[in-house]
Each structure stands twice: as structure tokens, then as C-alpha cells.
Design a protein around this motif. Structure first.
Motif, PDB file in Angstrom:
ATOM      1  N   GLU A  83       0.850  -1.163   0.048  1.00  0.00           N
ATOM      2  CA  GLU A  83       0.055   0.012  -0.095  1.00  0.00           C
ATOM      3  C   GLU A  83       0.998   1.228  -0.001  1.00  0.00           C
ATOM      4  O   GLU A  83       1.938   1.278   0.573  1.00  0.00           O
ATOM      5  CB  GLU A  83      -0.884   0.014   1.020  1.00  0.00           C
ATOM      6  CG  GLU A  83      -2.001  -1.173   1.168  1.00  0.00           C
ATOM      7  CD  GLU A  83      -2.842  -1.217   2.217  1.00  0.00           C
ATOM      8  OE1 GLU A  83      -4.157  -1.637   2.114  1.00  0.00           O
ATOM      9  OE2 GLU A  83      -2.627  -0.495   3.358  1.00  0.00           O
TER      10      GLU A  83
ATOM     11  N   GLU B  62      -3.260   8.505  10.756  1.00  0.00           N
ATOM     12  CA  GLU B  62      -2.595   7.833   9.570  1.00  0.00           C
ATOM     13  C   GLU B  62      -2.939   8.580   8.199  1.00  0.00           C
ATOM     14  O   GLU B  62      -3.336   9.594   8.356  1.00  0.00           O
ATOM     15  CB  GLU B  62      -3.185   6.321   9.374  1.00  0.00           C
ATOM     16  CG  GLU B  62      -4.691   6.036   9.267  1.00  0.00           C
ATOM     17  CD  GLU B  62      -4.860   4.457   9.270  1.00  0.00           C
ATOM     18  OE1 GLU B  62      -4.256   3.946   9.537  1.00  0.00           O
ATOM     19  OE2 GLU B  62      -6.320   4.416   8.813  1.00  0.00           O
TER      20      GLU B  62
ATOM     21  N   GLN C 199     -10.005   9.742   2.070  1.00  0.00           N
ATOM     22  CA  GLN C 199      -8.801   9.789   3.103  1.00  0.00           C
ATOM     23  C   GLN C 199      -7.346  10.269   2.080  1.00  0.00           C
ATOM     24  O   GLN C 199      -7.118   9.814   1.018  1.00  0.00           O
ATOM     25  CB  GLN C 199      -8.647   8.357   3.512  1.00  0.00           C
ATOM     26  CG  GLN C 199      -7.488   8.209   4.549  1.00  0.00           C
ATOM     27  CD  GLN C 199      -7.314   6.783   5.238  1.00  0.00           C
ATOM     28  OE1 GLN C 199      -7.566   5.732   4.304  1.00  0.00           O
ATOM     29  NE2 GLN C 199      -7.019   6.446   6.348  1.00  0.00           N
TER      30      GLN C 199
ATOM     31  N   TYR D 178      -2.542  -7.342   9.150  1.00  0.00           N
ATOM     32  CA  TYR D 178      -1.670  -6.014   9.166  1.00  0.00           C
ATOM     33  C   TYR D 178      -0.792  -6.290  10.398  1.00  0.00           C
ATOM     34  O   TYR D 178      -0.331  -5.201  11.039  1.00  0.00           O
ATOM     35  CB  TYR D 178      -2.746  -5.006   9.364  1.00  0.00           C
ATOM     36  CG  TYR D 178      -3.087  -4.490   7.958  1.00  0.00           C
ATOM     37  CD1 TYR D 178      -4.254  -5.299   7.497  1.00  0.00           C
ATOM     38  CD2 TYR D 178      -2.780  -3.221   7.480  1.00  0.00           C
ATOM     39  CE1 TYR D 178      -4.701  -4.813   6.200  1.00  0.00           C
ATOM     40  CE2 TYR D 178      -3.084  -2.930   6.166  1.00  0.00           C
ATOM     41  CZ  TYR D 178      -4.319  -3.731   5.545  1.00  0.00           C
ATOM     42  OH  TYR D 178      -4.556  -3.179   4.478  1.00  0.00           O
TER      43      TYR D 178
HETATM   44  C1  GAL Z   1      -6.685   2.457   5.946  1.00  0.00           C
HETATM   45  C2  GAL Z   1      -5.304   2.941   5.358  1.00  0.00           C
HETATM   46  C3  GAL Z   1      -5.451   2.280   4.085  1.00  0.00           C
HETATM   47  C4  GAL Z   1      -5.511   0.502   4.472  1.00  0.00           C
HETATM   48  C5  GAL Z   1      -6.704   0.403   5.026  1.00  0.00           C
HETATM   49  C6  GAL Z   1      -6.962  -1.128   5.578  1.00  0.00           C
HETATM   50  O1  GAL Z   1      -6.701   3.143   7.491  1.00  0.00           O
HETATM   51  O2  GAL Z   1      -5.459   4.129   5.456  1.00  0.00           O
HETATM   52  O3  GAL Z   1      -4.284   2.300   3.378  1.00  0.00           O
HETATM   53  O4  GAL Z   1      -4.487   0.246   4.975  1.00  0.00           O
HETATM   54  O5  GAL Z   1      -6.929   1.173   6.292  1.00  0.00           O
HETATM   55  O6  GAL Z   1      -8.255  -1.257   6.333  1.00  0.00           O
END
Ligand code: GAL
Length: 381
Positions: free
Chosen positions: A109, A264, A321, A135
Motif C-alpha cells: 500500500e 494515519e 482519505q 496487518y
Molecule cells: C486504512 C489505510 C489504508 C488501508 C486500510 C485497510 O486506514 O489508510 O491504506 O491500510 O486502512 O483497512
């Protein structure tokens, strides 16, 4: 006959000029399908841009129709005008070898690419989760190429800055951190747990093996120094880490930003000597309210500001996002805020938000929703 030729020639010039104008006037419509030059919706999510040799390169996650796992890799598109994008193909391919860190079905990602002037290499860092481990790996991956569109060669993946403490941590802060143990805080989200996280509960836990690195950004400063900005410590705390001069490793110097703040999706830019960072909260694929921070030095201290978004759905970052903020080349004071509208049930149908960053009289950035706008917006200001 000669006259006819001259008329045809003049007509050609008019048509070409007209074409050029409409090109630069092509609208950017956030949230809509964005076809590339082949008429196919651009597949470069969680992406970032690089300006090199008169062109922009857009790198992003290739998404399939049914899974968010990486089945293809990082795709690269190129454009001279930021609206017409040519698919340059797979810049970094996931591998068939089941023992590779980037084997098919891994999670790859938020790839970002920067160019190192000294080594003349294109350097890609990304967030990597190993296949079948959810993750939990929280690693960063590195790939390198001699040309902007690749192919990039995978180098390694790792946790970050193993054995190193933040360079600005005082002896007192270190002594407090040393007393923290996860066993004392069996329940997450209690005020005591949040306080312990702030004081470095996970920083200490991961000291030996290296800090977690998930959602990320790269930033090259005016002096050529590059920084890796990432969600660390179980997504509770951002870290900003200086890269080595060749951009191929971490230098060991880093700071924690907004400890226990749960940020994030960091996106950074610099304007008039000030660093600005827009982030999101941690709600997975679901949108939440954007946050904004500023600092006079990239290594902090960072100050939090209110949500910069204005307009419908501003409490949810317009449904997106943050992913990147582009300083438009050759235009004065032109920055574009970029975000992803995720579609986890149909990942390839995720959409893009591109909006101009506006500045209040006191220079605070704001991002206002526009259904449609053109790059001429920056000329008209
Ligand atoms: C988000 C993150 C994405 C991806 C996703 C998975 O918070 O920004 O890049 O990782 O979670 O749930």
C-alpha cells in the motif's frame, strides 16, 4: 492551389491551438470515474506523484475487482498536464515466488517514489504486510529503478530504526518509558493505557526489532534530504524518520509526532518555510475527519490545527482519505490535495479526490469541495 494549401495550414494551426487549450481546461472531477488515455479508469490508489523530466509520474496501488490484496503491484501513469494520463504499466510487480516478501496476495500500500539527484536512482518506499498475516507485519518495503516508470527492483522489507530511540527523547522521558510494560495495561483504551502509549509503551516494545511502519509518505526537503513519515506504534503515533543520503535506508534519526493521537494517511507539503501535514484518523477504509498539523522544522515540534476541509461532507474529508499533496511544477503557490474514496467491496472502483489547497489571509491552508475545477484555477488567483 497554393492558397488552398496556406488555408489548410492555417486551419491546422487553429485546430492544434484549440486542442491545446481544451487540454489545459480539462476539468478535474473528484469522485468520478477518471479514464486514462485508453479510456480505462485509472488504477493507482493510495498513490503519490513525482515530477521528473517535464512529466508527472503517478504511482499507486493496483486494485482488483474483488480483493484489496496485491495481485499485480504498483502501477505507473505519466502525464504532461496532470489530466491526460498514459498507463506506463506495472512499475513494481508482485512476485510468484511464495518465499518473496512481495509474493502475490501480500498487502502493498501507499507506494511513493522520489528521485535521488546524487545516485540518479528512482527510489520507491511502500507499506508492506506479508501474505496471510493480516496487518501484523507493519513493514516498510524498498524498491529501486534507473528509470521513472520502472521496472523497479524489490530490495528488502523491514521494520524501521531498530535499536534507536527518537533523537529528541530526554533522559527523563526514557526513564519513564523504561518502567512501562504491556502486562500492566491488560485493557486497551483506558486512560492509563492511552497515557502509557503516549509515553512509549509500543516504542519500547518494538525498540529491538524496529518500529512498525504502516500508512506512509515521503518528503524531499529543499536541501535534498528525504524523510519517511509513517503511522507507527500500532497506528497510535506518527514517526518522521530521516533517510540516508542515498534514500536507501533510515539514518537512525527520528521523532514521534502526536503520540497516542491515532493518525494515519499522512500527506505533507512545505510553503513559505512552514511544513504542513494533513492526516486522517484510524477507521480503516471508512472515511473520517481530516486533521492538520504545522511545524517550522520537519523534526517538530508539530502543532495541531482544526480540520482544513470546507463544504458538504467536510466532517468525513468528502468521503475520502488523504494520500498526497502535490506542489504543481512551474506554477506559483499551487498545491493539490489528493485523497482516495475507498470502495472495499469493489476495490478497483475506488475514486480520487483532487482539490486545490487554498490559503487564508493568515496562510492557514483550507480545502474546499469543488465538483469540478481546472488547473487554470491557479492562474486566476
Ligand atoms: C486504512 C489505510 C489504508 C488501508 C486500510 C485497510 O486506514 O489508510 O491504506 O491500510 O486502512 O483497512
Amino acid at each position: 492551389m497554393k492558397m488552398k494549401k496556406i488555408i489548410l495550414y492555417l486551419l491546422g494551426i487553429v485546430v492544434l491551438l484549440g486542442y491545446g487549450c481544451t487540454q489545459s481546461l480539462k476539468p478535474i472531477c473528484s469522485g468520478e470515474i477518471w479514464p486514462d488515455l485508453d479510456g480505462v479508469h485509472i488504477n493507482a490508489h493510495g498513490g503519490g506523484l513525482l515530477y521528473y523530466g517535464n512529466k508527472y509520474y503517478w504511482y499507486g496501488e493496483h486494485k482488483c475487482d474483488t480483493t484489496s490484496a496485491a495481485m499485480v503491484g504498483v502501477i505507473c501513469y505519466s502525464s504532461k498536464n496532470l489530466t491526460d494520463w498514459k498507463n506506463e504499466g506495472v512499475a513494481l510487480a508482485v512476485e510468484d515466488d511464495p518465499h518473496s516478501d512481495i509474493t502475490k496476495h501480500c498487502v502493498l500500500e501507499r507506494p511513493k517514489v522520489i528521485y535521488n539527484e546524487k545516485t540518479q536512482k528512482f527510489v520507491m518506499w511502500f507499506h508492506l504486510e506479508l501474505k496471510g498475516q493480516g496487518y501484523t507485519a507493519a513493514r516498510t518495503g524498498l524498491a529501486v529503478s534507473d528509470t521513472p516508470a520502472g521496472p523497479f527492483k524489490f530490495v528488502r522489507s523491514e521494520r524501521v530504526n531498530a535499536g534507536k530511540l527518537p533523537f529528541d527523547m530526554t533522559e527523563e522521558q526514557k526513564a519513564v518509558m523504561d518502567t512501562l510494560t504491556e502486562a500492566y495495561y491488560p485493557k486497551a483504551w483506558t486512560p492509563e493505557w492511552i497515557d502509557a502509549v503516549k509515553k512509549g509503551l509500543f516504542l519500547k516494545r518494538d525498540l529491538e526489532g524496529g518500529q512498525m511502519a504502516r500508512d506512509m509518505q515521503l518528503f524531499v526537503d529543499d536541501d535534498g534530504k528525504a524523510y519517511h513519515i509513517f503511522a507507527s506504534e500500532e497506528n497510535n503515533t506518527l514517526q518522521i524518520a530521516a533517510l540516508s543520503d542515498d534514500y536507501l535506508s533510515h539514518s537512525g534519526k527520528y521523532v514521534r509526532v502526536a503520540p497516542s493521537g491515532q493518525n494515519e494517511a499522512p500527506a505533507l507539503f512545505k510553503r513559505k518555510g512552514k511544513y504542513w501535514m494533513i492526516t486522517s484518523g484510524c477507521t480503516g477504509w471508512a472515511p473520517n475527519e481530516a486533521r492538520m498539523f504545522s511545524a517550522d522544522n520537519i523534526m517538530g515540534p508539530w502543532t495541531q490545527h482544526p480540520n482544513p476541509c470546507i463544504g458538504p461532507n467536510k466532517e468525513l474529508t468528502f468521503g475520502g482519505q488523504s494520500t498526497y499533496i502535490l506542489k504543481v511544477h512551474g506554477m506559483d503557490d499551487a498545491y493539490i490535495f489528493m485523497a482516495d474514496i475507498w470502495r472495499p467491496k469493489h476495490p478497483s472502483d475506488a475514486r480520487y479526490i483532487w482539490l486545490p489547497v487554498q490559503f487564508k489571509e493568515d496562510d492557514t491552508p483550507v480545502i474546499e469541495w469543488m465538483d469540478s475545477w481546472t488547473l487554470d484555477y491557479f492562474k486566476k488567483k
